[in-house]
Write a protein that holds these residues in place. Structure first.
Motif, PDB file in Angstrom:
ATOM      1  N   LEU A 191       0.799  -1.227   0.000  1.00  0.00           N
ATOM      2  CA  LEU A 191       0.000   0.000   0.000  1.00  0.00           C
ATOM      3  C   LEU A 191       0.832   1.279   0.000  1.00  0.00           C
ATOM      4  O   LEU A 191       0.356   2.318  -0.436  1.00  0.00           O
ATOM      5  N   GLY A 192       2.051   1.225   0.513  1.00  0.00           N
ATOM      6  CA  GLY A 192       2.838   2.454   0.581  1.00  0.00           C
ATOM      7  C   GLY A 192       4.291   2.173   0.899  1.00  0.00           C
ATOM      8  O   GLY A 192       4.644   1.087   1.371  1.00  0.00           O
ATOM      9  N   LEU A 193       5.114   3.167   0.636  1.00  0.00           N
ATOM     10  CA  LEU A 193       6.545   3.080   0.892  1.00  0.00           C
ATOM     11  C   LEU A 193       6.939   4.333   1.655  1.00  0.00           C
ATOM     12  O   LEU A 193       6.547   5.449   1.289  1.00  0.00           O
ATOM     13  N   ALA A 194       7.697   4.171   2.732  1.00  0.00           N
ATOM     14  CA  ALA A 194       8.086   5.323   3.550  1.00  0.00           C
ATOM     15  C   ALA A 194       9.548   5.208   3.954  1.00  0.00           C
ATOM     16  O   ALA A 194      10.033   4.110   4.229  1.00  0.00           O
ATOM     17  N   ARG A 205      -0.899  -4.975   3.839  1.00  0.00           N
ATOM     18  CA  ARG A 205      -1.884  -5.785   4.558  1.00  0.00           C
ATOM     19  C   ARG A 205      -1.637  -7.247   4.223  1.00  0.00           C
ATOM     20  O   ARG A 205      -1.458  -7.609   3.052  1.00  0.00           O
ATOM     21  N   PHE A 206      -1.626  -8.065   5.249  1.00  0.00           N
ATOM     22  CA  PHE A 206      -1.470  -9.501   5.050  1.00  0.00           C
ATOM     23  C   PHE A 206      -2.803 -10.107   4.614  1.00  0.00           C
ATOM     24  O   PHE A 206      -3.870  -9.632   5.011  1.00  0.00           O
ATOM     25  N   ASP A 207      -2.722 -11.134   3.794  1.00  0.00           N
ATOM     26  CA  ASP A 207      -3.932 -11.828   3.345  1.00  0.00           C
ATOM     27  C   ASP A 207      -4.773 -12.260   4.547  1.00  0.00           C
ATOM     28  O   ASP A 207      -4.261 -12.844   5.503  1.00  0.00           O
ATOM     29  N   GLY A 208      -6.073 -11.962   4.486  1.00  0.00           N
ATOM     30  CA  GLY A 208      -6.977 -12.379   5.544  1.00  0.00           C
ATOM     31  C   GLY A 208      -7.111 -11.374   6.668  1.00  0.00           C
ATOM     32  O   GLY A 208      -7.868 -11.609   7.616  1.00  0.00           O
ATOM     33  N   TYR A 209      -6.388 -10.254   6.600  1.00  0.00           N
ATOM     34  CA  TYR A 209      -6.437  -9.234   7.662  1.00  0.00           C
ATOM     35  C   TYR A 209      -6.737  -7.870   7.040  1.00  0.00           C
ATOM     36  O   TYR A 209      -6.439  -7.621   5.868  1.00  0.00           O
ATOM     37  N   ASP A 210      -7.332  -6.988   7.833  1.00  0.00           N
ATOM     38  CA  ASP A 210      -7.645  -5.656   7.323  1.00  0.00           C
ATOM     39  C   ASP A 210      -6.895  -4.549   8.062  1.00  0.00           C
ATOM     40  O   ASP A 210      -7.189  -3.368   7.900  1.00  0.00           O
ATOM     41  N   ASP A 211      -5.900  -4.930   8.905  1.00  0.00           N
ATOM     42  CA  ASP A 211      -5.083  -3.914   9.552  1.00  0.00           C
ATOM     43  C   ASP A 211      -3.798  -3.729   8.747  1.00  0.00           C
ATOM     44  O   ASP A 211      -3.373  -4.594   7.984  1.00  0.00           O
ATOM     45  N   ASN A 212      -3.183  -2.563   8.912  1.00  0.00           N
ATOM     46  CA  ASN A 212      -2.002  -2.217   8.137  1.00  0.00           C
ATOM     47  C   ASN A 212      -0.739  -2.467   8.950  1.00  0.00           C
ATOM     48  O   ASN A 212      -0.687  -2.159  10.145  1.00  0.00           O
ATOM     49  N   ARG A 213       0.277  -3.015   8.294  1.00  0.00           N
ATOM     50  CA  ARG A 213       1.554  -3.311   8.950  1.00  0.00           C
ATOM     51  C   ARG A 213       2.675  -2.586   8.218  1.00  0.00           C
ATOM     52  O   ARG A 213       2.579  -2.322   7.012  1.00  0.00           O
TER      53      ARG A 213
END
Length: 320
Positions: A191-194, A205-213
């Motif tokens: 989703l992004g690069l920082a 986001r990992f498959d099966g999850y909706d939180d961002n890592r």
């Protein structure tokens, strides 16, 4: 506008290929095919290969046939293809952009700019005629706000794969080694690069999850891009993710922070505020600072860095 003749199209394609052939590294026909296609030249791969073989016969271009796919590059002492109309001012802007944005641009876009960057470096060669533009890079510098650290080593192939998947909204499979030494392989949605100081992070986001890592890219041991694309989540905003203090190891919760700091250490807060609603009370030897901030580990580290100069720290939780 009338249709361009076949001869003109072929000439423009040749110029485009010459501009994109780099120095000091190899580029394959497949990579150049993708680049010129994005530039509007819809040609098949075999046509590009024939053009490159022809150009190699008439220009100082090295054709490496030791392994397939073949690689192409300008010979070491070749003058290359000059980019017409690139002024010293434009060269300066390109040189600064190359230095400071290299890790934040998609790899294929950087490759497509190689000809411009090379010309900019040549135009600003310190051994060239004296000019104010050539002097400028030695007059400016981005300085560290904390103890400088060397950037961790990143596998260039991994980084390029990550950037291409992020650019094309394609799923990515990564093999990741966490800080504790555990290794896992997972499919993620990039989703992004920082860039935070010397480190680069992939927000995903990992498959099966909706939180961002946030994954430290130097810990990605292998990466494989998929041909499958995804639709970016409508609720995700990289700026908001940063504003919520996620890179400071926070969870986005805000507090009303109040603390005292002696004037010798705290004077800079009168010039660089913690927030738009910051207030300051003059208490003689100290300032009392109040501001609405995101609560995070980074905030705690920052406060502790002042040692005994900071006292009476209070946090009042703010309800959403």
């Amino acid at each position: 506008m009338g249709k361009r003749s076949g001869t003109l199209e072929t000439t423009l394609l040749a110029i485009e290929l010459l501009r994109r052939i780099p120095r000091n590294r190899k580029v394959t026909a497949e990579e150049l095919h993708a680049q010129v296609k994005e530039a509007g030249f819809d040609r098949d791969l075999r046509t590009i290969q024939r053009q490159l073989d022809l150009l190699s016969e008439h220009f100082h271009i090295e054709r490496d046939t030791r392994t397939k796919p073949y690689g192409y590059s300008w010979q070491k002492n070749a003058s290359g293809l000059s980019v017409p109309g690139l002024t010293l001012q434009e060269s300066l802007l390109l040189r600064l952009a190359e230095e400071h944005l290299r890790n934040l641009l998609p790899a294929h876009l950087l490759k497509s700019m190689d000809g411009f960057f090379a010309q900019a470096r040549q135009n600003l060669d310190p051994l060239g005629p004296p000019s104010l533009e050539r002097d400028w890079p030695a007059k400016v510098r981005v300085v560290a706000t904390s103890q400088p650290l060397l950037p961790p080593k990143i596998d260039p192939t991994v980084f390029e794969t990550v950037c291409e998947a992020l650019y094309g909204n394609r799923y990515l499979t990564v093999t990741y080694k966490n800080a504790g030494g555990g290794v896992t392989t997972s499919r993620v949605t990039p989703l992004g690069l920082a860039q935070q100081g010397p480190r680069m992070y992939l927000i995903c986001r990992f498959d099966g999850y909706d939180d961002n890592r946030a994954l430290a890219i130097h810990r990605v041991q292998a990466a494989e891009g998929s041909t499958l694309t995804f639709k970016r989540p409508k609720g995700f905003d990289l700026k908001q993710y940063d504003d919520e203090g996620r890179f400071g190891f926070g969870d986005g919760k805000k507090v009303r922070l109040t603390f005292r700091i002696d004037k010798d250490h705290g004077h800079f807060l009168l010039e660089s505020r913690l927030s738009e609603d910051q207030s300051v009370k003059d208490l003689g030897d100290d300032y009392e600072i109040s501001a609405t901030v995101v609560d995070s580990a980074m905030l705690e580290w920052w406060l502790r860095g002042f040692g005994d100069a900071v006292s009476r720290v209070r946090r009042l939780k703010i309800r959403p």
